[in-house]
Design a protein around this motif. Sequence first.
Motif, PDB file in Angstrom:
ATOM      1  N   ARG A 169       0.689  -1.317   0.109  1.00 46.49           N
ATOM      2  CA  ARG A 169      -0.037  -0.105  -0.092  1.00 46.49           C
ATOM      3  C   ARG A 169       0.878   1.356  -0.126  1.00 46.49           C
ATOM      4  NH1 ARG A 169      -3.922   0.293   5.109  1.00 46.49           N
ATOM      5  NH2 ARG A 169      -4.400  -1.498   4.368  1.00 46.49           N
ATOM      6  N   SER A 170       2.117   1.148  -0.059  1.00 47.26           N
ATOM      7  CA  SER A 170       2.982   2.273  -0.092  1.00 47.26           C
ATOM      8  C   SER A 170       3.481   2.946  -1.420  1.00 47.26           C
ATOM      9  CB  SER A 170       4.494   1.669   0.693  1.00 47.26           C
ATOM     10  OG  SER A 170       5.194   2.828   0.737  1.00 47.26           O
ATOM     11  N   PRO A 171       2.948   4.267  -1.637  1.00 46.20           N
ATOM     12  CA  PRO A 171       2.967   4.833  -2.867  1.00 46.20           C
ATOM     13  C   PRO A 171       4.682   5.203  -3.190  1.00 46.20           C
ATOM     14  CG  PRO A 171       2.167   6.151  -1.453  1.00 46.20           C
ATOM     15  CD  PRO A 171       2.296   4.891  -0.568  1.00 46.20           C
ATOM     16  N   VAL A 172       5.329   4.936  -4.100  1.00 46.85           N
ATOM     17  CA  VAL A 172       6.555   5.126  -4.308  1.00 46.85           C
ATOM     18  C   VAL A 172       6.714   5.472  -5.749  1.00 46.85           C
ATOM     19  CG1 VAL A 172       9.047   4.248  -4.417  1.00 46.85           C
ATOM     20  CG2 VAL A 172       7.418   3.403  -2.668  1.00 46.85           C
ATOM     21  N   LEU A 173       7.557   6.677  -6.092  1.00 49.99           N
ATOM     22  CA  LEU A 173       7.771   7.120  -7.413  1.00 49.99           C
ATOM     23  C   LEU A 173       8.555   5.967  -8.139  1.00 49.99           C
ATOM     24  CD1 LEU A 173       7.601   9.255  -9.652  1.00 49.99           C
ATOM     25  CD2 LEU A 173       9.929  10.030  -8.499  1.00 49.99           C
ATOM     26  N   ALA A 174       8.104   5.596  -9.373  1.00 48.12           N
ATOM     27  CA  ALA A 174       8.891   4.824 -10.222  1.00 48.12           C
ATOM     28  C   ALA A 174       9.476   5.742 -11.253  1.00 48.12           C
ATOM     29  CB  ALA A 174       7.754   3.927 -10.965  1.00 48.12           C
TER      30      ALA A 174
END
Length: 849
Positions: free
Chosen positions: A365-370
């Motif tokens: 559920r952790s939003p990280v930039l790709a």
Amino acid sequence: MNNAVNNGHAGLWTGTWVAERLGVELVGDPALTGLLGLALRRNPKRAHLLVSNVLGKHVPQSPSVVHAHGFALGRRVRELLGAEESAEAVVLGYAETATGLGHSVADGLGTAPYLHSTRRPVAGVAQAGGFEESHSHATSHLLLPEDPTLLVGDGPLVLVDDEFSTGNTVLNTIRALHERYPRRRYVVVALVDMRSPADAGRLAHFAREIGAQVDLVAAASGTVRLPEGVLEKGQELVARYETAAAGGHTSVAPSGPVSRQAPHDPHPGDDRTGQTRPLGHMSRVDLNWPRGLPDGGRHGFTPRHRDRLEAALPAMTARLAEAIPDGVERVLVLGFEELMYAPLRLARELEQMVAAEVRYSTTTRSPVLAVDDPGYAIRSRIVFPAHDDPADGPGERFAYNVAGGGFDAVVAVVDSVADTRELHAPDGLLSRLAAHTPHVVLAVVPSYVPEPLYAAALSEERPAMLPEPLRGPAFSSYAPEEVGWLLQDLSDVTLEAPTEEREEAIQSGGAHYAESLPVEYQPSEQYQELFHAALETSAARIAQAVGVVTETVIAERSPRPVLVSLARAGTPVGVLMRRWAQFRYGLDLPHYAVSIVRGRGIDANALRWLAAHHDPRDVVFVDGWTGKGAITRELAAAIEEFEAGGGAAGFDAEIAVLADPGSCVRTYGTRDDFLIPSACLNSTVSGLVSRTVLRADLVGPDDFHGAKFYRELAGTDVSVAFLDAVAARFPEVADAVGGAVKELLASDRTPSWEGWRAVERISEEYGIHDVNLVKPGVGETTRVLLRRVPWKILARAGAGADLHHIRLLAEQRGVPVEEVGDLPYTCVGLIHPQFTRGATGADGKAVTV
């Protein structure tokens, strides 16, 4: 792009992209750049993210590597604590990222139960604690152990997280738990310790403040150097790249070479439109997950659970392997948020079973930039809707480094709570995965539901007319927590009849044996001395059999069984099994006694009560011993009839017994036919409760079967003394039980029904022609001498102390004892057919009554 092995040793460090743009540095152990990469995320508290290469969360990695790192940390903890403290330790992991790591650490410790925090509330489960994770995007951690005593005790608490950045989470945890469950020692475990010297000092000060020892174990340590203004700079960088992705551009770094994509995956970056591409083949595989085995540590995971999982893994993984097409070269096993350990172990087993390269990672559920750059840890991300009805409402979830990973097949492993319409929707996880791989396989692990929830789930179906169980001291001399009797109290009804009259009525067909009671046998002083002597010599033997049957039940039938003894011979055994579970595992197992009557079946109302309060799959029926197996067959037929009549499904009709001399069941403590002292007496060794009664004028269609409580016999009651004498031997037989169980579980225990065949042969040889009048085994022969009118006793030649009480009773009643050479039992009691006073036997001689 192949990012699975880009870990700092096999190529460019995956932290260079962030380091160059923000000036972030990792300082300390040289191993850090192999263990960690760097990425950016939208978070108001911290812009950078330490991305572990060996955790199995964001970066697909060999499952053997993932498990080995946690296991090695567990071994270090065991060396730190020593054998004595390790045996008392409890391991606590953090959701969601470290749930699998904590499991692996518990594996390394070997004997420690495991619990992980959760962000999924479970209605009906009492919260044993909670704490906050200050830097996380989702802060509330819940502790929901099924066993409320799991965190109680003075043994070490081992707290496991993937990294220590400031130590705040650990401080919050220990502070919250120490108030409720104080202890002398804590061990904090992580893959990397990245605290500053000031943060390390705060933890040491806190340990002194609470008066506890706090140790730390980490695979590597160092610090993150952050220049001034890094948070604002990082937020601006994230916003710029997210805007580019939203505008239809892939997240490609402007300063580095773009790596080659897999042929079937033209769009590696931020995938939100997977449904527009050609989809790979999707299939589903049934793992045949063991019944009652928890899917993870959300409600606790014991060493016994671990043993059951180890035993089941090869067969489950073989099912997975069959679902993966031939020719596949690269497979990803993808876990689901907190469900990390079960997919990890399946992946590790699959790695050993197939020729393909296997990798493992988990959704989050952790939003990280790709950013698709070889110097950045998160090369691509798949975005999909949450599919487990989360408490915080609908939202996005993510799978990192899957798109563009070159996987020929992805095995998605979720729990049954997450097997929803959202999972299978056109924009759901499965469709997103199918856009990036030719083959998607779904495997669903049953979500474990703790025992207390069954009552809530079935409360509307609970029969209102059925009373609560009878308990001591109002009914029986057992302590109230030892057993609940699903019976009605008929103590004020006169039910006793002289033995000869009962026998004549039973054999003439005028009455059923359960419609009356024999006059309770009052043992002579000589017989009481014999009972106590027998108990002294056999207590250890009984204790070992109790341990073996209980361990077998927990290993094979249910980790938290509901013991249901067949009153009354089964009840002392049920109490002893309950005591063994307390002694060995600290479990407080439910235990009830119910009535079963040959020819009439089991008490159906008792089954309805059990189904309304417990999961029928956890119910284990318990008896003292098998004779020829009549009750075994009776129970099987009764359960089948109960279900056919609309009763709750799921009851297992197999009986667990202390002794199975007739080879009638698979679950037993021993198959030896030996003296169990509780068979020597009637109510005075069974809680002062009579055998059960089923008579139409006393037991209505909505009533439990009946029984009497002989309060007046309290002066000669040895029920509790018997239990205490056997339980006192538990410590001395514990090692022998472990070896015996291991050997037993590996053996072929298929019932041979040898006893039944022997009874049929004896019935014909002695001219009885009715197997119901042949009572094999020490226990059944004792019953014949105490309750019925015996004709003769067959004793195996050379039988010794196990028959002392049989010979004494036979002498007191004038019953001949005949020695037989090839008897499969130690002894057999014979009741003569066509009973009349002065009847003659098959040999023409008068029957002694």
